[in-house]
Design a protein around this motif. Sequence first.
Motif, mmCIF file in Angstrom:
data_model
loop_
_atom_site.group_PDB
_atom_site.id
_atom_site.type_symbol
_atom_site.label_atom_id
_atom_site.label_comp_id
_atom_site.label_asym_id
_atom_site.label_seq_id
_atom_site.Cartn_x
_atom_site.Cartn_y
_atom_site.Cartn_z
ATOM 1 N N MET A 106 0.857 -1.177 0.000
ATOM 2 C CA MET A 106 0.000 0.000 0.000
ATOM 3 C C MET A 106 0.897 1.232 0.000
ATOM 4 O O MET A 106 1.880 1.289 0.749
ATOM 5 N N GLU A 107 0.565 2.176 -0.831
ATOM 6 C CA GLU A 107 1.342 3.413 -0.906
ATOM 7 C C GLU A 107 1.353 4.112 0.446
ATOM 8 O O GLU A 107 0.384 4.075 1.192
ATOM 9 N N SER A 108 2.478 4.757 0.731
ATOM 10 C CA SER A 108 2.638 5.501 1.974
ATOM 11 C C SER A 108 2.987 6.940 1.637
ATOM 12 O O SER A 108 3.774 7.187 0.727
ATOM 13 N N GLY A 109 2.410 7.864 2.351
ATOM 14 C CA GLY A 109 2.740 9.273 2.157
ATOM 15 C C GLY A 109 4.085 9.637 2.750
ATOM 16 O O GLY A 109 4.554 10.762 2.610
ATOM 17 N N GLU A 110 4.723 8.675 3.424
ATOM 18 C CA GLU A 110 5.974 8.944 4.118
ATOM 19 C C GLU A 110 7.155 8.179 3.545
ATOM 20 O O GLU A 110 8.140 7.959 4.233
ATOM 21 N N GLY A 111 7.059 7.729 2.308
ATOM 22 C CA GLY A 111 8.175 6.987 1.729
ATOM 23 C C GLY A 111 7.688 5.914 0.786
ATOM 24 O O GLY A 111 6.624 6.036 0.177
ATOM 25 N N PRO A 112 8.442 4.823 0.690
ATOM 26 C CA PRO A 112 8.068 3.749 -0.240
ATOM 27 C C PRO A 112 6.795 3.032 0.222
ATOM 28 O O PRO A 112 6.366 3.177 1.373
ATOM 29 N N PRO A 113 6.197 2.252 -0.671
ATOM 30 C CA PRO A 113 5.000 1.489 -0.274
ATOM 31 C C PRO A 113 5.320 0.556 0.892
ATOM 32 O O PRO A 113 6.442 0.087 1.042
ATOM 33 N N ARG A 114 4.315 0.320 1.716
ATOM 34 C CA ARG A 114 4.477 -0.554 2.880
ATOM 35 C C ARG A 114 3.867 -1.917 2.600
ATOM 36 O O ARG A 114 2.815 -2.014 1.964
ATOM 37 N N LYS A 115 4.521 -2.947 3.114
ATOM 38 C CA LYS A 115 3.990 -4.301 2.993
ATOM 39 C C LYS A 115 3.075 -4.555 4.193
ATOM 40 O O LYS A 115 3.513 -4.533 5.334
ATOM 41 N N TYR A 116 1.801 -4.778 3.907
ATOM 42 C CA TYR A 116 0.829 -5.064 4.948
ATOM 43 C C TYR A 116 0.601 -6.563 5.040
ATOM 44 O O TYR A 116 0.628 -7.270 4.038
ATOM 45 N N TYR A 117 0.349 -7.009 6.266
ATOM 46 C CA TYR A 117 0.072 -8.419 6.534
ATOM 47 C C TYR A 117 -1.399 -8.551 6.879
ATOM 48 O O TYR A 117 -1.947 -7.763 7.650
ATOM 49 N N GLN A 118 -2.022 -9.555 6.270
ATOM 50 C CA GLN A 118 -3.445 -9.820 6.479
ATOM 51 C C GLN A 118 -3.581 -11.283 6.893
ATOM 52 O O GLN A 118 -3.005 -12.177 6.258
ATOM 53 N N ILE A 119 -4.344 -11.531 7.944
ATOM 54 C CA ILE A 119 -4.489 -12.893 8.441
ATOM 55 C C ILE A 119 -5.402 -13.699 7.510
ATOM 56 O O ILE A 119 -6.358 -13.162 6.958
ATOM 57 N N THR A 120 -5.070 -14.955 7.319
ATOM 58 C CA THR A 120 -5.880 -15.860 6.501
ATOM 59 C C THR A 120 -6.824 -16.646 7.412
ATOM 60 O O THR A 120 -6.717 -16.595 8.639
ATOM 61 N N GLU A 121 -7.719 -17.398 6.815
ATOM 62 C CA GLU A 121 -8.601 -18.259 7.610
ATOM 63 C C GLU A 121 -7.773 -19.278 8.386
ATOM 64 O O GLU A 121 -8.053 -19.562 9.553
ATOM 65 N N GLN A 122 -6.757 -19.817 7.752
ATOM 66 C CA GLN A 122 -5.845 -20.749 8.430
ATOM 67 C C GLN A 122 -5.167 -20.054 9.615
ATOM 68 O O GLN A 122 -4.989 -20.647 10.676
ATOM 69 N N GLY A 123 -4.800 -18.797 9.441
ATOM 70 C CA GLY A 123 -4.187 -18.027 10.518
ATOM 71 C C GLY A 123 -5.148 -17.799 11.675
ATOM 72 O O GLY A 123 -4.763 -17.864 12.841
ATOM 73 N N ARG A 124 -6.414 -17.548 11.352
ATOM 74 C CA ARG A 124 -7.421 -17.366 12.410
ATOM 75 C C ARG A 124 -7.603 -18.649 13.225
ATOM 76 O O ARG A 124 -7.720 -18.608 14.450
ATOM 77 N N LYS A 125 -7.617 -19.781 12.538
ATOM 78 C CA LYS A 125 -7.750 -21.067 13.241
ATOM 79 C C LYS A 125 -6.537 -21.308 14.141
ATOM 80 O O LYS A 125 -6.679 -21.762 15.276
ATOM 81 N N HIS A 126 -5.369 -20.996 13.615
ATOM 82 C CA HIS A 126 -4.146 -21.164 14.395
ATOM 83 C C HIS A 126 -4.164 -20.249 15.617
ATOM 84 O O HIS A 126 -3.745 -20.650 16.717
ATOM 85 N N LEU A 127 -4.651 -19.039 15.450
ATOM 86 C CA LEU A 127 -4.746 -18.090 16.559
ATOM 87 C C LEU A 127 -5.661 -18.633 17.654
ATOM 88 O O LEU A 127 -5.338 -18.543 18.848
ATOM 89 N N VAL A 128 -6.789 -19.212 17.282
ATOM 90 C CA VAL A 128 -7.699 -19.804 18.274
ATOM 91 C C VAL A 128 -6.979 -20.905 19.049
ATOM 92 O O VAL A 128 -7.067 -20.978 20.284
#
Length: 106
Positions: free
Chosen positions: A61-83
């Motif tokens: 995602m573009e950033s107003g403060e420099g280069p684009p930032r890499k964002y992390y988004q949880i997957t369904e597998q990640g949600r199950k692991h979190l539980v």
Amino acid sequence: MNPQFKKGVLNLCVLALVAEQDRYGYELVQAISAKVAISEGAVYPLLRRLTTEGYFTTYLMESGEGPPRKYYQITEQGRKHLVELRTEWNVFTNGVNDLIRGGDDR
């Protein structure tokens, strides 16, 4: 705090924060550092591993403060692991708390 304590719960902390909202690496470091002293270098390898294991996806995602930032988004597998991790954490901490408070089972 004992580094082994922190290392053991960092997965849980990172998963829980990303489950709340998509985040970029430095943002995660700041959020965790506000509660627990950690080194920035501990988070990025963990993010790569959690992504490789299928718990996160990433996007830029573009950033107003420099280069684009890499964002992390949880997957369904990640949600199950979190539980699973939260359940394990609760069982573990309840047991430890009973022991250090001088539980009645002695």
